[in-house]
Design a protein around this motif. Structure first.
Motif, short mmCIF file in Angstrom:
data_model
loop_
_atom_site.label_atom_id
_atom_site.label_comp_id
_atom_site.label_asym_id
_atom_site.label_seq_id
_atom_site.Cartn_x
_atom_site.Cartn_y
_atom_site.Cartn_z
N THR A 93 0.84 -1.20 0.00
CA THR A 93 0.00 0.00 0.00
C THR A 93 0.88 1.24 0.00
O THR A 93 0.66 2.19 -0.77
N GLU A 158 -6.78 -5.20 2.91
CA GLU A 158 -6.46 -4.24 1.85
C GLU A 158 -5.13 -4.58 1.20
O GLU A 158 -4.98 -4.51 -0.03
N LYS A 161 -5.49 -7.50 -1.18
CA LYS A 161 -6.13 -7.07 -2.43
C LYS A 161 -5.10 -6.44 -3.36
O LYS A 161 -5.03 -6.77 -4.56
#
Length: 543
Positions: A93, A158, A161
């Motif tokens: 991220t 997250e 993903k």
């Protein structure tokens, strides 16, 4: 014959677990450079990046000369924790926020390439290095039900993903438990992802080096310290690599595979320098799943396994990082690591090895691999960010491609001349300010009298009327004095009581207790302050 300095074998007083099966005595003893040479490429450094780059170049018919300041594998590649991962320390991220989705995807591709490349080469060259692919597990630092666990789970989902979008087959698994984790601490739930790997790094590197030394277009010289790498000429440029002993390698291209380039600033100022700690604990063979484990703590804990003997394996646990030269609490850090293991794996036996290593964190979470800033024939590989092994392997391909004119889509991502995004400018400024505050050491003294030192310890004596002095008292009570000013940018070094070394808190250079330079960006040794210390340094460097 004078006794050999331990710092010619490795960059710390403590030995890493890798010497259990591959002791220093089994490493090849190669000659010093005694003459000027001309070659196609000069590779500086005999760790994973230097050996990988040499392998890729030699395989393509390029004539290579490798130079090593100390003995083979004496740097950080011999002190690694041994994991081959496509994961990035910052998490994906954060990487996407810094380098964009396309950049993050290329980072994943390049690390997956490196993982598989080690397997290919070890099979090709028949290197028995324990290479195997296995899963990686990201777990919360918190127990289920504790504050923080659910927040970690949200981030895990997250992250999984994004990992899938970037090419890593990851999944979040609720209540996932690692086989063999039988302690009372319950940290179930994990992001799981296959296709990671581990191996015995020194067996692998020495295996590749053995093949290299059998090739007619490869030469390697040890105890040959490089003091200068300079491009010459306007149109038909060549590179002059000069050594401490006064010899010169003239080459078309030079590669600084030295963890950190041997230069003043440039990318040096874009790195943060950390010490990281490891222990190797005996566990019954097969009692715990063979995997890679990472928790969410900052700095995080990391776990992997290597062979010990017929009965046991070694569980390697690392973590508890801190900036170089800014803390001296190794005993507590090793103790915390041991407590962490025993609380989770009740089969844990004796701790046989404790050691530390060094990592280099780039401000944008991406290594610098390729042509050095402002140069066209000098290449660097630095900024491993905890992934030094995969970075070193992919650097071999990337740099070899650039030298031989093969296009490579990763070049832009790792380009050392890239411009940082505006979003990271405040962080860069804060880093620069923090680095400059380390010059406060000019106003500090660790000891007020040499008599204050216990045998086997060191400290900086900083008299107000003279330059600061690094003083080491050996186990026999003999005193050895060196300048406390790092040859790189004149920062005042700090005594590392764990590894018996002098560490610079400014840009991470390190020196053995006997003054031997073991880590750049400083090129040379600590200057001795008297004749006895000069004799010790010469003896340690040439033994």
């Amino acid at each position: 014959m004078p006794s050999k300095s331990h710092f010619l074998d490795t960059s710390g007083e403590n030995d890493p677990v890798w010497i259990h099966a591959e002791p220093y005595s089994k490493r090849p003893q190669l000659p010093k450079l005694t003459e000027d040479l001309t070659t196609d490429a000069c590779v500086i450094g005999s760790g994973i990046a230097g050996v990988s780059t040499s392998y890729e170049l030699v395989s393509r018919g390029v004539k290579v000369v490798m130079l090593e300041a100390r003995d083979i594998l004496s740097g950080e590649s011999g002190r690694t924790s041994g994991h081959l991962s496509s994961g990035i320390d910052s998490g994906f991220t954060e990487l996407v926020s810094k380098r964009g989705k396309d950049g993050a995807r290329k980072a994943v591709e390049s690390h997956l390439y490196a993982i598989n490349r080690v397997g290919e080469i070890s099979k090709q060259l028949n290197i028995d290095c324990e290479y195997r692919q296995l899963p990686g597990y990201d777990i919360s630092q918190y127990e289920k039900g504790q504050d923080g666990h659910e927040d970690d789970v949200k981030e895990f989902k997250e992250e999984a993903k994004i990992m899938n979008e970037l090419g890593i087959k990851a999944s979040y698994q609720e209540n996932f438990a690692i086989r063999g984790w039988d302690g009372k601490i319950d940290q179930r739930d994990a992001v799981t992802y296959p296709g990671q790997a581990t191996f015995h790094p020194t067996k692998y590197i020495l295996g590749v080096l053995k093949w290299l030394t059998q090739q007619p277009n490869f030469q390697c010289y040890t105890r040959t310290r490089v003091m200068g790498v300079e491009e010459k000429g306007l149109l038909n440029k060549e590179v002059k690599v000069s050594t401490e002993a006064g010899h010169t390698i003239t080459c078309k291209n030079a590669v600084e595979a030295t963890c950190v380039p041997l230069q003043k600033l440039s990318v040096i100022a874009e790195l943060k320098y950390y010490r990281t700690y490891c222990i190797a604990v005996r566990v019954p063979k097969g009692s715990i799943e063979d995997c890679l484990i990472y928790d969410s703590m900052d700095p995080y804990h990391y776990v992997r396994f290597t062979a010990c003997d017929e009965k046991d394996d070694y569980l390697i646990l690392g973590g508890n990082d801190h900036k170089v030269g800014q803390e001296n609490e190794a005993k507590q850090r090793y103790s915390e690591l041991e407590s962490w293991v025993r609380a989770r794996f009740t089969q844990a036996g004796s701790v046989d090895y404790r050691w530390s290593g060094q990592t280099f964190e780039p401000v944008d979470y991406t290594a610098f691999i390729g042509k050095n800033q402002g140069q066209s024939h000098v290449y660097i590989c630095t900024g491993d960010f905890g992934n030094g092994l995969t970075h070193g392997v992919l650097a071999g391909k990337l740099i070899a491609d650039q030298i031989t004119g093969v296009p490579n889509e990763w070049s832009k991502l790792y380009n050392p001349s890239r411009m940082p995004p505006l979003s990271q400018v405040p962080g860069t400024i804060a880093h620069d300010v923090e680095i400059n505050t380390q010059y406060k050491r000019f106003l500090q003294s660790d000891i007020h009298d040499i008599e204050d030192l216990a045998p086997g310890s060191g400290g900086v004596l900083n008299p107000t009327t003279k330059s600061p002095m690094a003083v080491y008292k050996d186990d026999a009570g003999n005193v050895h004095k060196f300048s406390a000013l790092c040859p790189h940018m004149k920062g005042v070094v700090c005594w590392n009581n764990d590894e018996k070394s002098w560490d610079c808190p400014v840009h991470g250079s390190r020196f053995g207790k006997d003054g031997v330079g073991v880590m750049g960006p400083a090129k040379g040794n600590l200057p001795p302050a008297d004749e006895a210390s000069e004799a010790l340094l010469k003896q340690s460097s040439a033994a």
